[in-house]
Design an enzyme around this catalytic site. Structure first.
Site, PDB file in Angstrom:
ATOM      1  N   SER A 287      -2.054  -3.603   5.436  1.00  0.00           N
ATOM      2  CA  SER A 287      -2.519  -3.618   4.026  1.00  0.00           C
ATOM      3  C   SER A 287      -2.118  -4.947   3.579  1.00  0.00           C
ATOM      4  O   SER A 287      -1.160  -5.690   3.968  1.00  0.00           O
ATOM      5  CB  SER A 287      -1.810  -2.576   3.128  1.00  0.00           C
ATOM      6  OG  SER A 287      -0.616  -2.950   2.975  1.00  0.00           O
ATOM      7  N   LYS A 288      -2.907  -5.457   2.586  1.00  0.00           N
ATOM      8  CA  LYS A 288      -2.304  -6.775   1.933  1.00  0.00           C
ATOM      9  C   LYS A 288      -0.988  -6.819   1.242  1.00  0.00           C
ATOM     10  O   LYS A 288      -0.427  -7.887   1.070  1.00  0.00           O
ATOM     11  CB  LYS A 288      -3.685  -7.135   0.803  1.00  0.00           C
ATOM     12  CG  LYS A 288      -3.525  -6.406  -0.543  1.00  0.00           C
ATOM     13  CD  LYS A 288      -4.401  -6.781  -1.361  1.00  0.00           C
ATOM     14  CE  LYS A 288      -4.277  -6.076  -2.970  1.00  0.00           C
ATOM     15  NZ  LYS A 288      -4.976  -6.518  -3.723  1.00  0.00           N
ATOM     16  N   ARG A 289      -0.204  -5.492   0.795  1.00  0.00           N
ATOM     17  CA  ARG A 289       1.131  -5.500   0.665  1.00  0.00           C
ATOM     18  C   ARG A 289       2.021  -5.933   1.733  1.00  0.00           C
ATOM     19  O   ARG A 289       3.112  -6.324   1.519  1.00  0.00           O
ATOM     20  CB  ARG A 289       1.323  -4.188   0.233  1.00  0.00           C
ATOM     21  CG  ARG A 289       0.678  -3.803  -1.179  1.00  0.00           C
ATOM     22  CD  ARG A 289       1.313  -4.133  -2.319  1.00  0.00           C
ATOM     23  NE  ARG A 289       0.152  -4.269  -3.310  1.00  0.00           N
ATOM     24  CZ  ARG A 289      -0.188  -5.332  -4.175  1.00  0.00           C
ATOM     25  NH1 ARG A 289       0.306  -6.478  -3.711  1.00  0.00           N
ATOM     26  NH2 ARG A 289      -1.104  -5.249  -4.867  1.00  0.00           N
ATOM     27  N   ASP A 290       1.589  -5.714   3.130  1.00  0.00           N
ATOM     28  CA  ASP A 290       2.410  -5.874   4.342  1.00  0.00           C
ATOM     29  C   ASP A 290       2.727  -7.483   4.225  1.00  0.00           C
ATOM     30  O   ASP A 290       3.684  -7.873   4.792  1.00  0.00           O
ATOM     31  CB  ASP A 290       1.631  -5.554   5.478  1.00  0.00           C
ATOM     32  CG  ASP A 290       1.521  -3.950   5.625  1.00  0.00           C
ATOM     33  OD1 ASP A 290       2.205  -3.265   5.268  1.00  0.00           O
ATOM     34  OD2 ASP A 290       0.784  -3.511   6.691  1.00  0.00           O
ATOM     35  N   GLY A 291       1.874  -8.049   3.714  1.00  0.00           N
ATOM     36  CA  GLY A 291       2.087  -9.823   3.943  1.00  0.00           C
ATOM     37  C   GLY A 291       3.385  -9.941   3.208  1.00  0.00           C
ATOM     38  O   GLY A 291       4.309 -10.512   3.688  1.00  0.00           O
TER      39      GLY A 291
END
Ligand code: GLU
Length: 530
Positions: A287-291
């Site tokens: 997910s983009k939060r993983d970044g």
């Protein structure tokens, strides 16, 4: 939904399957993003597989902007998508920017031309779709009344549709009256109660769905806009798309699309589908939060959400080369069946085959991604990416005027760099004296003799006729022998003087490049400090 074949259909057909797939007409594939935000790793890989397949088969790669959902429209997102494609070196043959014979290439503009309504009307006429007049309050009521533990989110489907306000439950004259009074309505597909819909997915084999489990999806919204489901089918048909590769998150929508193809255009015209596996992060779907969580980028380029002003870092700005980025993405879910890991874009086009795309999720490994980049930094001529490092130096306050010298410096340190942004640490000392010196690395072994060595060496250096690495090294060694100090013991202090820390290329090379005056200045400055 049940997925029957454990392997791709391609494997059953054996070799030549891809040729067979493409033998009918000119290959035309599309990337159809909705401009709703940053372009995620998975999105770029979808573009890439479409593109590689098209180019391998001499076909066309089309970009179509699917902007029918006005509530999700994000300012700047479309331009951002094109910037990302450009950075990746992926040129569309047809798109809103470069036009083509099948335009317009934005669905909002296609809607303006009245392209979709006629198909919705046709579906209603043929009994495959219906008008639904339910208000948001009535829909809410239906959901709360039918909610149970077994059915936590009731759908508008064949079990419910006759209890709702639509052209199936109302009398024809009631429907006419509502339409004549311009009552707001949506058009819904009438999913068959009890049919099995199947299609061959190129990667996954035969996929079967029970239509009774799928809701009556909205095809035309109250604002007159088509939903994605109607627009994607109509546009793939009108744009003569032959193959459609998209993320596996679209598998649940596939039965609706297959039915629309069947009802509107005939299944024989339907593109061949491939639903690409997910890209997995350290904890499941990436997910983009993983970044932010794991410290690696998930978007191709920096993306700032205009609503929240939140900046999400991109691979480009992190210091990735586009050549490395597409190479590593191509291998997330595909391999050439050989040991080869480094591929140019041309080699990818030549080697890519759907037969070798896996159906299981591909795990993204940031360390491996960095390995690809380091390899590409070594593989490509400095001249190809020098500008990007120059920009980075510029943004950090170092202006590069002498390109030839810059190139020489980059060549000297490139083996030590994994990301383009590493060059600043590895080479900024060629331009600016280090801000801090790691004096602690020197002090424990520092002595009056060593101090005197450098004091005397400054005199020798000032007298040097030729300022090059060999002459500097010779003078260094001669003086060390004369003073009976092991050159090895003097090298580290000299390095710290010029660079600030225990890193960098051969220190005499550094001295040769920064020049006599600067070398002497740095030695003098450090002697005061040690
Ligand atoms: N507009 C869809 C998306 O944003 C495209 C899905 C498809 O390729 O059919 O992912």
């Amino acid at each position: 939904m049940s997925v029957k074949a454990p392997f791709g259909t391609s494997r059953f057909f054996g070799k030549g399957f891809e040729q067979y797939l493409c033998s009918m007409s000119k290959v035309r594939v599309r990337f159809a993003p909705s401009p709703t935000g940053g372009l995620h790793l998975g999105g770029v890989r979808t573009v890439l597989y479409n593109y590689l397949f098209a180019k391998k088969h001499g076909g066309d790669f089309i970009v179509r902007i699917e902007d029918t959902d006005q509530t999700r429209f994000v300012e700047g997102a479309e331009q951002y998508i094109f910037d990302c494609l450009k950075w990746c070196g992926i040129e569309p043959d047809e798109s809103p920017l470069n036009g083509g014979n099948f335009g317009p290439y934005r669905q909002s503009e296609r809607k303006e031309q009245g392209i979709y309504n006629q198909y919705a009307e046709q579906l209603i006429k043929d009994g495959y779709a219906y008008y639904a007049f339910d208000t948001p309050e009535e829909l809410e009521k239906m959901r709360s009344e039918n909610k149970s533990e077994k059915n936590p989110s009731p759908q508008y489907d064949h079990t419910i549709r006759l209890k709702m306000k639509n052209s199936l439950s109302l009398l024809p004259n009631e429907v006419e009256q509502l339409l004549a009074a311009s009552t707001r309505y949506v058009v819904r597909i009438k999913m068959p109660e009890n049919e099995i819909i199947s299609f061959d997915d190129i990667i996954r084999g035969e996929i079967k769905n029970e239509t009774g489990l799928v809701d009556d999806k909205v095809l035309l919204k109250a604002d007159g806009m088509p939903t994605y489901h109607l627009a994607v089918v109509v546009d793939d048909y009108l744009m003569q798309i032959t193959h459609a590769f998209r993320g596996e998150e679209w598998l649940p929508s596939a039965p609706v699309h297959v039915l629309l193809w069947k009802y509107l255009f005939g299944l024989s015209k339907m593109p061949k589908w491939a639903h690409l596996p997910l890209i997995l992060g350290p904890s499941g779907k990436l997910s983009k939060r993983d970044g932010a969580k794991y410290g690696f980028p998930v978007f191709a380029m920096n993306w700032t959400d205009p609503k929240t002003n939140e900046l999400i870092e991109g691979f480009k700005e992190k210091g990735f080369l586009p050549e490395a980025f597409i190479n590593l993405l191509a291998l997330l879910g595909w391999n050439a069946g050989t040991e080869q890991e480094l591929f140019t874009k041309e080699e990818l086009i030549e080697n890519f085959s759907l037969e070798r795309v896996h159906s299981a999720g591909a795990k993204f490994d940031y360390e491996k991604a960095k390995w690809f980049n380091a390899e590409w930094i070594k593989k490509l001529a400095v001249g190809k990416w020098q500008w990007a490092v120059k920009e980075d130096f510029n943004s950090k306050g170092i202006t590069i005027n002498d390109n030839a010298k810059f190139e020489m410096i980059l060549n000297l340190v490139k083996e030590r760099c994994t990301l383009l942004t590493d060059f600043y640490v590895q080479a900024s000392f060629f331009y600016n004296a280090p801000e801090t010196l790691d004096a602690d690395a020197v002090k424990p072994k520092w002595s009056a003799d060593k101090n005197q060595f450098f004091v005397d060496w400054i005199v020798a250096l000032n007298g040097l006729k030729n300022w090059d690495a060999v002459s500097i090294e010779n003078s260094f060694k001669e003086l060390a022998i004369e003073k009976a100090i092991k050159p090895g013991e003097l090298q580290l202090p000299f390095r710290i003087m010029l660079v600030g820390g225990k890193f960098g290329p051969p220190v005499v090379d550094i001295a040769a490049i920064i020049g006599k005056k600067e070398t002497v200045n740095r030695i003098n400055y450090a002697l005061n400090l040690f």
